[in-house]
Design a protein around this motif. Structure first.
Motif, PDB file in Angstrom:
ATOM      1  N   PRO A 156      13.067   0.902  19.286  1.00  0.00           N
ATOM      2  CA  PRO A 156      13.618   1.206  20.617  1.00  0.00           C
ATOM      3  C   PRO A 156      14.091   2.648  20.766  1.00  0.00           C
ATOM      4  CG  PRO A 156      15.165  -0.118  19.358  1.00  0.00           C
ATOM      5  CD  PRO A 156      13.908  -0.069  18.559  1.00  0.00           C
ATOM      6  N   GLN A 157      14.155   3.379  19.652  1.00  0.00           N
ATOM      7  CA  GLN A 157      14.557   4.783  19.717  1.00  0.00           C
ATOM      8  C   GLN A 157      13.379   5.720  19.951  1.00  0.00           C
ATOM      9  OE1 GLN A 157      17.807   5.689  19.881  1.00  0.00           O
ATOM     10  NE2 GLN A 157      17.994   3.449  19.935  1.00  0.00           N
ATOM     11  N   ARG A 158      12.192   5.174  19.976  1.00  0.00           N
ATOM     12  CA  ARG A 158      11.051   6.025  20.303  1.00  0.00           C
ATOM     13  C   ARG A 158      11.238   6.552  21.724  1.00  0.00           C
ATOM     14  NH1 ARG A 158       4.691   5.110  19.035  1.00  0.00           N
ATOM     15  NH2 ARG A 158       3.900   6.872  20.262  1.00  0.00           N
ATOM     16  N   PRO A 159      11.108   7.860  21.942  1.00  0.00           N
ATOM     17  CA  PRO A 159      11.441   8.437  23.245  1.00  0.00           C
ATOM     18  C   PRO A 159      10.556   7.923  24.383  1.00  0.00           C
ATOM     19  CG  PRO A 159      11.359  10.144  21.569  1.00  0.00           C
ATOM     20  CD  PRO A 159      10.792   8.906  20.947  1.00  0.00           C
ATOM     21  N   TRP A 160      11.139   7.909  25.566  1.00  0.00           N
ATOM     22  CA  TRP A 160      10.423   7.549  26.798  1.00  0.00           C
ATOM     23  C   TRP A 160       9.414   8.641  27.116  1.00  0.00           C
ATOM     24  CZ3 TRP A 160       9.023   9.080  31.606  1.00  0.00           C
ATOM     25  CH2 TRP A 160       8.800   8.105  32.588  1.00  0.00           C
ATOM     26  N   ASN A 161       8.202   8.247  27.512  1.00  0.00           N
ATOM     27  CA  ASN A 161       7.231   9.179  28.073  1.00  0.00           C
ATOM     28  C   ASN A 161       6.372   8.411  29.073  1.00  0.00           C
ATOM     29  OD1 ASN A 161       5.472   7.682  26.508  1.00  0.00           O
ATOM     30  ND2 ASN A 161       4.876   9.361  25.174  1.00  0.00           N
ATOM     31  N   TRP A 162       5.277   8.992  29.500  1.00  0.00           N
ATOM     32  CA  TRP A 162       4.462   8.342  30.534  1.00  0.00           C
ATOM     33  C   TRP A 162       3.976   6.970  30.097  1.00  0.00           C
ATOM     34  CZ3 TRP A 162      -0.474   6.661  29.828  1.00  0.00           C
ATOM     35  CH2 TRP A 162      -1.168   7.160  28.723  1.00  0.00           C
ATOM     36  N   TRP A 163       3.826   6.759  28.803  1.00  0.00           N
ATOM     37  CA  TRP A 163       3.366   5.467  28.285  1.00  0.00           C
ATOM     38  C   TRP A 163       4.332   4.350  28.684  1.00  0.00           C
ATOM     39  CZ3 TRP A 163       2.151   1.508  24.709  1.00  0.00           C
ATOM     40  CH2 TRP A 163       0.831   1.468  24.266  1.00  0.00           C
ATOM     41  N   PHE A 201       8.989  -5.984  25.870  1.00  0.00           N
ATOM     42  CA  PHE A 201      10.051  -6.370  24.950  1.00  0.00           C
ATOM     43  C   PHE A 201      11.128  -5.284  24.846  1.00  0.00           C
ATOM     44  CE2 PHE A 201       6.879  -9.419  23.429  1.00  0.00           C
ATOM     45  CZ  PHE A 201       7.674 -10.550  23.231  1.00  0.00           C
ATOM     46  N   VAL A 202      10.699  -4.027  24.741  1.00  0.00           N
ATOM     47  CA  VAL A 202      11.646  -2.909  24.683  1.00  0.00           C
ATOM     48  C   VAL A 202      11.805  -2.387  26.103  1.00  0.00           C
ATOM     49  CG1 VAL A 202      12.149  -0.643  23.709  1.00  0.00           C
ATOM     50  CG2 VAL A 202      10.944  -2.356  22.329  1.00  0.00           C
ATOM     51  N   THR A 203      12.931  -2.690  26.721  1.00  0.00           N
ATOM     52  CA  THR A 203      13.097  -2.457  28.161  1.00  0.00           C
ATOM     53  C   THR A 203      13.734  -1.110  28.496  1.00  0.00           C
ATOM     54  OG1 THR A 203      15.217  -3.622  28.111  1.00  0.00           O
ATOM     55  CG2 THR A 203      13.239  -4.917  28.623  1.00  0.00           C
ATOM     56  N   GLU A 204      14.238  -0.388  27.498  1.00  0.00           N
ATOM     57  CA  GLU A 204      14.798   0.945  27.720  1.00  0.00           C
ATOM     58  C   GLU A 204      14.401   1.858  26.571  1.00  0.00           C
ATOM     59  OE1 GLU A 204      19.016   0.339  30.079  1.00  0.00           O
ATOM     60  OE2 GLU A 204      19.008   0.103  27.899  1.00  0.00           O
ATOM     61  N   PRO A 213      14.507   3.161  32.076  1.00  0.00           N
ATOM     62  CA  PRO A 213      13.867   1.845  32.033  1.00  0.00           C
ATOM     63  C   PRO A 213      12.390   1.956  31.672  1.00  0.00           C
ATOM     64  CG  PRO A 213      14.205   2.533  34.295  1.00  0.00           C
ATOM     65  CD  PRO A 213      14.919   3.544  33.443  1.00  0.00           C
ATOM     66  N   VAL A 214      11.907   0.996  30.894  1.00  0.00           N
ATOM     67  CA  VAL A 214      10.489   0.884  30.571  1.00  0.00           C
ATOM     68  C   VAL A 214       9.882  -0.124  31.543  1.00  0.00           C
ATOM     69  CG1 VAL A 214       8.791   0.184  28.843  1.00  0.00           C
ATOM     70  CG2 VAL A 214      10.853   1.447  28.144  1.00  0.00           C
ATOM     71  N   THR A 215       8.937   0.309  32.337  1.00  0.00           N
ATOM     72  CA  THR A 215       8.329  -0.568  33.341  1.00  0.00           C
ATOM     73  C   THR A 215       6.930  -1.027  32.952  1.00  0.00           C
ATOM     74  OG1 THR A 215       7.541   1.378  34.557  1.00  0.00           O
ATOM     75  CG2 THR A 215       9.672   0.449  35.212  1.00  0.00           C
ATOM     76  N   SER A 216       6.386  -0.457  31.888  1.00  0.00           N
ATOM     77  CA  SER A 216       5.050  -0.848  31.433  1.00  0.00           C
ATOM     78  C   SER A 216       5.153  -1.909  30.344  1.00  0.00           C
ATOM     79  CB  SER A 216       4.293   0.371  30.905  1.00  0.00           C
ATOM     80  OG  SER A 216       4.970   0.913  29.771  1.00  0.00           O
TER      81      SER A 216
END
Length: 346
Positions: A156-163, A201-204, A213-216
């Protein structure tokens, strides 16, 4: 053939060495962050361009688009209109409308290549599997199981990006499902309907000092009805506890084929698995491994042969027409998920 690459991820890390090993010349690279592009270009000993549009006026014959899906349509159309061949990363686009626009641009320039980067089609194991199926080694296909299980997005610590953003066509279904759909269509024929369940599963995920927020999706499962009357099941997980070999098992009325990792087996009905893994037909550099990077080497050799006049060298390649069909199935799966997993007719 001279190639320019847009993107400093897969394009720089895999395509540059793979294409060079096949004898292709890389004449330039561009990406969103010019400073990063300059660093990558210096490491790769290739010219850095400040903007992707600058590559369209370079002496490149082919533009390889290795960028997020939301940029594919604009860049592909512009490259074709500039007289360049195009190799576009998957998934084809954000949606069917964009994929259709790309196909129309390709049809307006029939003298130019317009390919989707489904490099697995060029691997000997998949070409052998297709030959076995087409030669009737397993008879009519009854059911298929295809799974891609990996752990790279479990942290869950993997940074947010376009993915992480559904609006940018992020997620496991688009990135991995596009390959599975293309390979299933190529090996087993067209689909008649699909239903799917997509989950996050990982929502943030963190970005700088905030959580976004993770929407994908990071998990997807789909069932497919094949036009020939068979069925296929697809499972993708990016949040597994550990990595597994990619696996596809195709059962027919007379036998079965199994592809696991980089190996191929065939079995007659009620018989034992017999390995049928073919030898490589081109030199694979020692630093290149894994089906996708190795497939990129084979794709490079096919492009090289095409540029020398062997026009059938790319007859197995996925075109923008294939890309539109795959995009329609990706979009249909999203509609199915939004309707509690109901069947969507293609």
């Amino acid at each position: 053939m001279k190639i320019a690459i847009i993107g400093t991820g897969w394009g720089a890390r895999v395509q540059v060495p793979a294409f060079r090993s096949a004898g292709l010349k890389i004449v330039g690279i561009a990406a969103q962050n010019y400073e990063k592009t300059q660093r990558e270009a210096a490491t790769l000993n290739v010219e850095a361009f400040e903007h992707w549009r600058d590559l369209l006026s370079s002496d490149a014959d082919l533009i390889s688009i290795v960028t997020p899906p939301g940029t594919h349509c604009e860049i592909s159309v512009a490259a074709l209109e500039a007289g360049k061949h195009v190799l576009c990363e998957k998934p084809t686009a954000l949606n069917v409308l964009e994929a259709q626009t790309m196909l129309e641009a390709a049809q307006a320039h029939p003298e130019q290549l317009s390919l989707i980067d489904h490099e697995l089609r060029f691997l000997p194991i998949f070409q052998m599997a297709r030959a076995l199926i087409n030669d009737g080694a397993i008879g009519q296909i009854r059911h298929v199981n295809s799974s891609v299980i990996f752990s790279s997005r479990a942290d869950p610590q993997r940074p947010w990006n376009w993915w992480s953003d559904k609006e940018q066509a992020g997620g496991a279904w688009g990135a991995i499902g596009s390959h599975q759909i293309d390979m299933l269509r190529w090996l087993c024929g067209d689909f008649s309907s699909i239903r799917a369940s997509l989950h996050t599963f990982v929502t943030e995920r963190p970005l700088d000092d905030q959580l976004l927020p993770v929407t994908s999706d990071d998990f997807a499962t789909a069932q497919v009805r094949l036009a020939n009357g068979g069925f296929a099941s697809i499972m993708i997980s990016g949040v597994a506890a550990l990595n597994e070999n990619d696996r596809m098992i195709i059962h027919g009325e007379h036998g079965a084929i199994k592809i696991e990792g980089a190996r191929l087996w065939h079995a007659e009905r009620d018989g034992e698995w017999q390995e049928r893994t073919p030898a490589h037909t081109v030199a694979i550099p020692s630093e290149i491994s894994g089906n996708f990077p190795v497939g990129t080497v084979y794709l490079g050799h096919a492009l090289k042969a095409y540029s020398r006049g062997q026009l059938d060298a790319l007859e197995q390649a996925a075109t923008f027409s294939d890309g539109l069909l795959t995009q329609s199935l990706l979009d249909a799966a999203h509609r199915s998920d939004e309707n509690d997993g109901g069947w969507i007719t293609i």
